[in-house]
Write a protein that holds these residues in place. Sequence first.
Motif, PDB file in Angstrom:
ATOM      1  N   ASN A  91      -3.017 124.613  13.567  1.00  0.00           N
ATOM      2  CA  ASN A  91      -2.177 125.897  13.283  1.00  0.00           C
ATOM      3  C   ASN A  91      -2.664 127.325  14.265  1.00  0.00           C
ATOM      4  O   ASN A  91      -3.731 127.421  13.520  1.00  0.00           O
ATOM      5  CB  ASN A  91      -1.236 126.131  14.145  1.00  0.00           C
ATOM      6  CG  ASN A  91      -0.093 125.063  13.912  1.00  0.00           C
ATOM      7  OD1 ASN A  91      -0.813 124.005  14.482  1.00  0.00           O
ATOM      8  ND2 ASN A  91       0.883 125.005  12.842  1.00  0.00           N
ATOM      9  N   ARG A  92      -2.904 128.552  15.403  1.00  0.00           N
ATOM     10  CA  ARG A  92      -3.433 128.960  15.199  1.00  0.00           C
ATOM     11  C   ARG A  92      -2.004 130.241  15.498  1.00  0.00           C
ATOM     12  O   ARG A  92      -1.154 130.106  15.801  1.00  0.00           O
ATOM     13  CB  ARG A  92      -4.583 129.255  16.225  1.00  0.00           C
ATOM     14  CG  ARG A  92      -5.094 129.052  16.644  1.00  0.00           C
ATOM     15  CD  ARG A  92      -5.805 128.906  15.519  1.00  0.00           C
ATOM     16  NE  ARG A  92      -7.582 128.265  15.081  1.00  0.00           N
ATOM     17  CZ  ARG A  92      -7.403 127.167  14.582  1.00  0.00           C
ATOM     18  NH1 ARG A  92      -6.782 126.501  14.048  1.00  0.00           N
ATOM     19  NH2 ARG A  92      -8.868 126.277  14.407  1.00  0.00           N
ATOM     20  N   SER A 113      -1.305 125.610   8.750  1.00  0.00           N
ATOM     21  CA  SER A 113      -0.253 124.319   9.072  1.00  0.00           C
ATOM     22  C   SER A 113      -0.972 123.359   9.069  1.00  0.00           C
ATOM     23  O   SER A 113      -0.286 122.062   9.632  1.00  0.00           O
ATOM     24  CB  SER A 113       0.521 124.741   9.760  1.00  0.00           C
ATOM     25  OG  SER A 113       2.051 123.832   9.314  1.00  0.00           O
ATOM     26  N   ALA A 114      -2.244 122.480   8.724  1.00  0.00           N
ATOM     27  CA  ALA A 114      -2.855 121.753   8.981  1.00  0.00           C
ATOM     28  C   ALA A 114      -2.146 120.363   8.778  1.00  0.00           C
ATOM     29  O   ALA A 114      -2.575 119.247   9.542  1.00  0.00           O
ATOM     30  CB  ALA A 114      -4.533 122.110   9.246  1.00  0.00           C
ATOM     31  N   SER A 115      -1.451 120.616   7.694  1.00  0.00           N
ATOM     32  CA  SER A 115      -1.255 118.914   6.991  1.00  0.00           C
ATOM     33  C   SER A 115      -0.087 118.252   8.329  1.00  0.00           C
ATOM     34  O   SER A 115       0.486 119.561   9.263  1.00  0.00           O
ATOM     35  CB  SER A 115      -0.658 118.774   6.228  1.00  0.00           C
ATOM     36  OG  SER A 115       0.520 120.026   6.376  1.00  0.00           O
ATOM     37  N   ASN A 142       8.319 119.536   7.415  1.00  0.00           N
ATOM     38  CA  ASN A 142       8.225 120.730   8.407  1.00  0.00           C
ATOM     39  C   ASN A 142       8.287 121.692   7.362  1.00  0.00           C
ATOM     40  O   ASN A 142       7.981 121.758   5.823  1.00  0.00           O
ATOM     41  CB  ASN A 142       9.336 120.640   8.886  1.00  0.00           C
ATOM     42  CG  ASN A 142      10.040 119.225  10.055  1.00  0.00           C
ATOM     43  OD1 ASN A 142       9.159 119.031  10.459  1.00  0.00           O
ATOM     44  ND2 ASN A 142      11.353 119.579  10.639  1.00  0.00           N
ATOM     45  N   ALA A 143       7.523 123.001   8.013  1.00  0.00           N
ATOM     46  CA  ALA A 143       7.425 123.925   7.280  1.00  0.00           C
ATOM     47  C   ALA A 143       8.064 125.047   6.940  1.00  0.00           C
ATOM     48  O   ALA A 143       8.787 125.322   8.488  1.00  0.00           O
ATOM     49  CB  ALA A 143       5.674 124.108   7.251  1.00  0.00           C
ATOM     50  N   LEU A 144       8.477 125.568   6.553  1.00  0.00           N
ATOM     51  CA  LEU A 144       9.064 127.556   6.738  1.00  0.00           C
ATOM     52  C   LEU A 144       7.942 128.390   5.769  1.00  0.00           C
ATOM     53  O   LEU A 144       7.562 128.121   4.583  1.00  0.00           O
ATOM     54  CB  LEU A 144      10.348 127.458   5.956  1.00  0.00           C
ATOM     55  CG  LEU A 144      10.892 128.492   6.015  1.00  0.00           C
ATOM     56  CD1 LEU A 144      11.278 128.943   7.351  1.00  0.00           C
ATOM     57  CD2 LEU A 144      12.487 128.275   5.313  1.00  0.00           C
ATOM     58  N   TYR A 145       7.326 129.431   6.576  1.00  0.00           N
ATOM     59  CA  TYR A 145       6.615 130.629   6.284  1.00  0.00           C
ATOM     60  C   TYR A 145       7.806 131.848   6.034  1.00  0.00           C
ATOM     61  O   TYR A 145       8.155 132.088   7.082  1.00  0.00           O
ATOM     62  CB  TYR A 145       5.500 130.517   7.083  1.00  0.00           C
ATOM     63  CG  TYR A 145       4.312 129.132   7.246  1.00  0.00           C
ATOM     64  CD1 TYR A 145       3.834 129.161   5.787  1.00  0.00           C
ATOM     65  CD2 TYR A 145       4.606 128.401   8.456  1.00  0.00           C
ATOM     66  CE1 TYR A 145       2.926 127.641   5.839  1.00  0.00           C
ATOM     67  CE2 TYR A 145       3.962 127.024   8.232  1.00  0.00           C
ATOM     68  CZ  TYR A 145       3.304 127.410   7.172  1.00  0.00           C
ATOM     69  OH  TYR A 145       2.075 125.704   6.428  1.00  0.00           O
TER      70      TYR A 145
END
Length: 551
Positions: A91-92, A113-115, A142-145
């Motif tokens: 992502n960017r 978040s490339a995984s 899923n990812a929480l930043y």
Amino acid sequence: MNHSLRFFLFFVFFVSRVTSTGVEPAFEDIASSAGFNIMVRSGSSEKKYLVETMTGGVCLIDFDNDGYLDVYVVNGSDVQSYLANKPGFGNRLYRNERNGRFSDVTVIAGVASASDWGMGCSVADFDGDGFADLYVTKLGRNALYRNNRNGRFSDVSRSSGTDHVGWSTGSVWGDFDKDGWLDLYVVNYVDFDFNKAPEPGSGENCKYLGIDVACGPRGLRPAANVFFRNSGNGTFSDETELRGLKTQPSYGLGACAADYDNDSDLDIFVANDSKANYLLQNQGEGKFKEVALLSGVAYNEDGNAQASMGTDFADYDNDGYLDLIVTNFARDTNTLYHNERNGTFKDSTTRGSQRDSYPYMSWGVGFVDFDNDGLKDLFVVNGHLYPQIDRLKNEIGYRQRDLCYRNLGDGRFLNLSSRLNHGGHVGRGAAFGDLDNDGRIDVVISNLDDRLNVLMNRDGSKNNWILIRCIGSDHNREAIGARISVTTAQGTQTREVRAGCSYLSSSDRRVHFGLGKAKIVTEILVAWPSGERIKLSNVPVNQVLTIKEPD
């Protein structure tokens, strides 16, 4: 169908023609000159599997609190990398430099978040520290930043308990139980396994108009959605069943949270692919009941389930009640539901001219007042699912143009676009917001296997406007769920602060109102999620206004 009624915009789209209803919207695509170099990619060019066709979330996030919107774009992966647990395309995050340029700060910010296989995103300040955080849905984990308030983010997915594993798509935030903390609702699509996935053409759900295509979603097992309650200490708990949100697993895609019944709490709409849609009515204190069939939004007026993708709520006729748009598959219309103010909706597709959408496959969508005349227009992003469709000469094609409608103010929408001499794009996600703070709403579009469209609104109507940023006094600092009513001499408009909607995307949390030729805003009324209300009188136009909730 009359081809002159089909409409589009894009790439470099500058139009300034005068119609019987005023000046048409005009856009300039600045993606290349502004520094957006990402290519949104997802799988192979032939798209053998359904997951290769679906990614494309876009989020507008002012991550550094400088008052200008930054842009986050979700990217996919490929089958080989995913099966080998190798990084995807990544992502960017682009920082708005406030001079028409954007800088790629992904590596510094730590949000590549490339995984796994990226799908969508949503933005909300979940910990109440005044800085926006970021949630990313995926095929995978899923990812929480969490925003560290210094230009960097920390991955708190596991420690927060929001690292749901599956094929997640849409996500929306809201203080659904009114405890002051933002909760999270995550939509899921299919229980998918590449090792068990059928090959194109291998069954009845693997063909389209006689062509072998990626299989599904019918024939694949639908996935269940999940609700995470914010505990207020950096962690979330799965309270899906406790909150009455354990619905039948379905093929969920877009979602939007809004107070459609005007009872001062947030409800949730879910656009389901090939199955009945869900409308989850908040019964109070964060307990829900599924009422889509009773409310008239489960199916279209013919009683058919549609293959729904994106969605948005807005009061397009300024009667004080939020209406609903749902985008759908090709060879079907997008569906416009009018809120009848009694808990039900009426399918107003034909009156709203959505029949023009029949040949298109539609995804991202937003009700936006592009010309600042006080009426919410409509923008729809298109692109087919199957590249193989180009073999059929009677179809509109894989790459498609987009749709832009002017709100005429009488319940009807007018097609304003003209045919352009280009091949269109494979559009997916769309986010709407004022990137340059000039009072005109811009559009960012994610295109599959292509570059973005970043459409700057160059509307020449010279109508007035106001852009309102709300700051809550409790942990819901962005005041998500707050309802704002703006009154001028020409009437009253109503909008809400949102975190989600469209297709897998998240737009500007600031609330925009076009004011026409009004010289002053007679009254602004803000109803906060806490129940607090504040009223402002005789407010100057053409400004970005910050309103703080009283302590």
